[in-house]
Write a protein that holds these residues in place. Structure first.
Motif, PDB file in Angstrom:
ATOM      1  N   UNK A 168       8.747  10.224  13.214  1.00 54.40           N
ATOM      2  CA  UNK A 168       8.183  11.496  13.665  1.00 54.40           C
ATOM      3  C   UNK A 168       7.820  12.358  12.459  1.00 54.40           C
ATOM      4  N   UNK A 169       8.736  12.466  11.507  1.00 51.24           N
ATOM      5  CA  UNK A 169       8.458  13.252  10.304  1.00 51.24           C
ATOM      6  C   UNK A 169       7.317  12.638   9.494  1.00 51.24           C
ATOM      7  N   UNK A 170       7.309  11.338   9.371  1.00 43.79           N
ATOM      8  CA  UNK A 170       6.240  10.675   8.622  1.00 43.79           C
ATOM      9  C   UNK A 170       4.876  10.883   9.282  1.00 43.79           C
ATOM     10  N   UNK A 171       4.850  10.880  10.603  1.00 46.41           N
ATOM     11  CA  UNK A 171       3.598  11.094  11.330  1.00 46.41           C
ATOM     12  C   UNK A 171       3.049  12.496  11.087  1.00 46.41           C
ATOM     13  N   UNK A 172       3.925  13.482  11.047  1.00 47.33           N
ATOM     14  CA  UNK A 172       3.485  14.865  10.853  1.00 47.33           C
ATOM     15  C   UNK A 172       2.756  15.040   9.529  1.00 47.33           C
ATOM     16  N   UNK A 173       3.117  14.221   8.527  1.00 44.38           N
ATOM     17  CA  UNK A 173       2.548  14.405   7.196  1.00 44.38           C
ATOM     18  C   UNK A 173       1.642  13.254   6.778  1.00 44.38           C
ATOM     19  N   UNK A 174       1.086  12.572   7.798  1.00 43.83           N
ATOM     20  CA  UNK A 174      -0.011  11.613   7.606  1.00 43.83           C
ATOM     21  C   UNK A 174       0.356  10.470   6.669  1.00 43.83           C
ATOM     22  N   UNK A 175       1.549   9.940   6.854  1.00 43.76           N
ATOM     23  CA  UNK A 175       1.983   8.798   6.055  1.00 43.76           C
ATOM     24  C   UNK A 175       1.111   7.578   6.336  1.00 43.76           C
ATOM     25  N   UNK A 176       1.054   6.697   5.355  1.00 46.95           N
ATOM     26  CA  UNK A 176       0.302   5.447   5.453  1.00 46.95           C
ATOM     27  C   UNK A 176       1.274   4.291   5.252  1.00 46.95           C
ATOM     28  N   UNK A 177       1.205   3.294   6.121  1.00 42.89           N
ATOM     29  CA  UNK A 177       2.056   2.111   6.016  1.00 42.89           C
ATOM     30  C   UNK A 177       1.299   1.028   5.269  1.00 42.89           C
ATOM     31  N   UNK A 178       1.907   0.506   4.222  1.00 43.59           N
ATOM     32  CA  UNK A 178       1.310  -0.582   3.454  1.00 43.59           C
ATOM     33  C   UNK A 178       2.004  -1.895   3.829  1.00 43.59           C
ATOM     34  N   UNK A 179       1.220  -2.975   3.858  1.00 41.91           N
ATOM     35  CA  UNK A 179       1.767  -4.269   4.242  1.00 41.91           C
ATOM     36  C   UNK A 179       1.064  -5.379   3.470  1.00 41.91           C
ATOM     37  N   UNK A 180       1.659  -6.572   3.529  1.00 45.55           N
ATOM     38  CA  UNK A 180       1.040  -7.755   2.930  1.00 45.55           C
ATOM     39  C   UNK A 180       1.066  -8.899   3.924  1.00 45.55           C
ATOM     40  N   UNK A 181       0.044  -9.725   3.847  1.00 48.29           N
ATOM     41  CA  UNK A 181      -0.038 -10.971   4.588  1.00 48.29           C
ATOM     42  C   UNK A 181      -0.421 -12.058   3.582  1.00 48.29           C
ATOM     43  N   UNK A 182      -0.390 -13.327   3.963  1.00 48.52           N
ATOM     44  CA  UNK A 182      -0.837 -14.375   3.032  1.00 48.52           C
ATOM     45  C   UNK A 182      -2.295 -14.197   2.602  1.00 48.52           C
ATOM     46  N   UNK A 183      -3.082 -13.464   3.396  1.00 47.67           N
ATOM     47  CA  UNK A 183      -4.490 -13.238   3.062  1.00 47.67           C
ATOM     48  C   UNK A 183      -4.695 -12.052   2.129  1.00 47.67           C
ATOM     49  N   UNK A 184      -3.666 -11.240   1.918  1.00 43.82           N
ATOM     50  CA  UNK A 184      -3.808 -10.100   1.020  1.00 43.82           C
ATOM     51  C   UNK A 184      -3.098  -8.864   1.533  1.00 43.82           C
ATOM     52  N   UNK A 185      -3.398  -7.737   0.910  1.00 44.45           N
ATOM     53  CA  UNK A 185      -2.742  -6.471   1.216  1.00 44.45           C
ATOM     54  C   UNK A 185      -3.594  -5.622   2.151  1.00 44.45           C
ATOM     55  N   UNK A 186      -2.914  -4.755   2.888  1.00 43.07           N
ATOM     56  CA  UNK A 186      -3.608  -3.842   3.782  1.00 43.07           C
ATOM     57  C   UNK A 186      -2.797  -2.583   3.982  1.00 43.07           C
ATOM     58  N   UNK A 187      -3.367  -1.653   4.708  1.00 40.02           N
ATOM     59  CA  UNK A 187      -2.666  -0.414   5.024  1.00 40.02           C
ATOM     60  C   UNK A 187      -3.204   0.144   6.330  1.00 40.02           C
ATOM     61  N   UNK A 188      -2.374   0.936   6.996  1.00 36.26           N
ATOM     62  CA  UNK A 188      -2.766   1.564   8.254  1.00 36.26           C
ATOM     63  C   UNK A 188      -2.081   2.926   8.339  1.00 36.26           C
ATOM     64  N   UNK A 189      -2.818   3.978   8.696  1.00 41.45           N
ATOM     65  CA  UNK A 189      -2.172   5.284   8.877  1.00 41.45           C
ATOM     66  C   UNK A 189      -1.117   5.203   9.972  1.00 41.45           C
TER      67      UNK A 189
END
Length: 331
Positions: A168-189
């Motif tokens: 909830x706190x992270x959502x209020x301040x527009x956090x971005x989630x970073x992740x990795x897959x075997x195909x490479x890196x990505x991110x999603x708000x």
């Protein structure tokens, strides 16, 4: 509990390779404070646990411009105690401290917290139907026990709520989630990390299959330094919220210059209160204005038979917390 294999990789690439080799059977394991419980009651039955706590993802760093980069294996305790987190975004530290006992915070990880599953009693009871656990089986909570279920964003297929305080706190301040897959890196708000319930409540995140969350990034937000997290629960112990609010406010000359609001325990995901923010920005910082903004956001609420109390609870929470922040800003 089903018998399972256990691996503890030391590199992200190794963890991803183990997951890719058997995605139907494997699960990433952080602190295990949610996954292991679900394994005990049979909701989760993995054949392989990939323990990610040994990966080099346990640092908290200040980014250029004054944001925060939080590794996915940082424990909740370390996150809440970090001086830069407490200084730059006190609502985040408060949310983590409100979320669980000290023992659980010492084990739970940031990535695992975001991926925890609902605490809806129908979901965790294999003797009951649940669309989130068994798509197409139905949602008995709608006509059954739903005192703590969703009033916003639900559907005829699911009215469960998301359990995380941190999110909830992270959502209020527009956090971005970073992740990795075997195909490479990505991110999603984080505002897009949890998809709308719709007719696919079993689809709980926007992560690609087999993805590993590696970090959460909070962008620079000066208003976050004047923030607060307030949690309401049914008992004065480490219980899950019946309603919560992450809020930040900048007031100059009696006018709201910037405001951030996110609701917890009212939807299947942390609920960013964008309509309330729009109504408030540029207007007076008064209790009447705060109430009107809350009403505008909550006009979309669709409470069930027994959880309509959440509408007034959230309205009062918005007024109380924003009034406190205003008083502090004008001292």
């Amino acid at each position: 509990m089903r018998e399972f294999d256990y691996r503890r990789p030391s590199e992200v690439s190794e963890a991803l390779a183990l997951m890719s080799a058997d995605p139907a059977e494997a699960r990433f394991l952080g602190g295990g404070t949610n996954l292991v419980d679900l394994m005990k009651n049979g909701v989760e039955r993995p054949g392989l646990l990939i323990d990610v706590r040994g990966l080099p993802l346990d640092r908290i760093e200040v980014t250029d411009g004054g944001g925060l980069h939080v590794g996915a294996t940082v424990t909740n305790s370390d996150l809440a105690a970090h001086p830069e987190v407490r200084r730059r975004c006190p609502a985040l530290a408060q949310a983590v401290l409100a979320g669980a006992s000290g023992q659980l915070r010492n084990m739970a990880t940031v990535g695992g917290n975001l991926l925890q599953r609902t605490r809806c009693g129908y979901f965790t009871d294999l003797g009951k139907p649940c669309n989130k656990r068994a798509p197409g089986s139905g949602c008995p909570a709608i006509a059954g026990e739903h005192l703590n279920h969703a009033i916003l964003g639900g559907s005829a297929h699911c009215v469960a709520t998301h359990a995380s305080d941190m999110a909830v706190a992270l959502t209020a301040f527009e956090a971005v989630v970073k992740y990795e897959t075997p195909e490479g890196r990505g991110e999603v708000p984080l505002t897009e990390f949890y998809p709308p319930v719709g007719d696919t409540p079993h689809r709980e995140t926007a992560l690609p299959p087999g993805a590993l969350v590696t970090a959460v990034v909070l962008p620079p937000a000066p208003v976050a330094a004047a923030s607060r997290y307030r949690k309401v629960r049914g008992r004065a112990s480490f219980a899950f919220a019946i309603g919560s609010l992450a809020a930040a406010l900048e007031v100059r000359d009696g006018i709201v210059r910037d405001v951030r609001l996110a609701f917890g325990a009212v939807a299947a995901r942390p609920w960013r209160a964008l309509e309330a923010e729009r109504v408030l920005t540029g207007g007076p910082a008064t209790a009447e204005a705060f109430a009107a903004a809350a009403d505008a956001e909550l006009s979309a609420a669709q409470p069930l038979r027994d959880n309509g109390y959440k509408v007034m609870l959230m309205r009062n929470l918005v007024v109380a917390v924003l009034s406190e922040l205003t008083e502090e800003a004008t001292r």
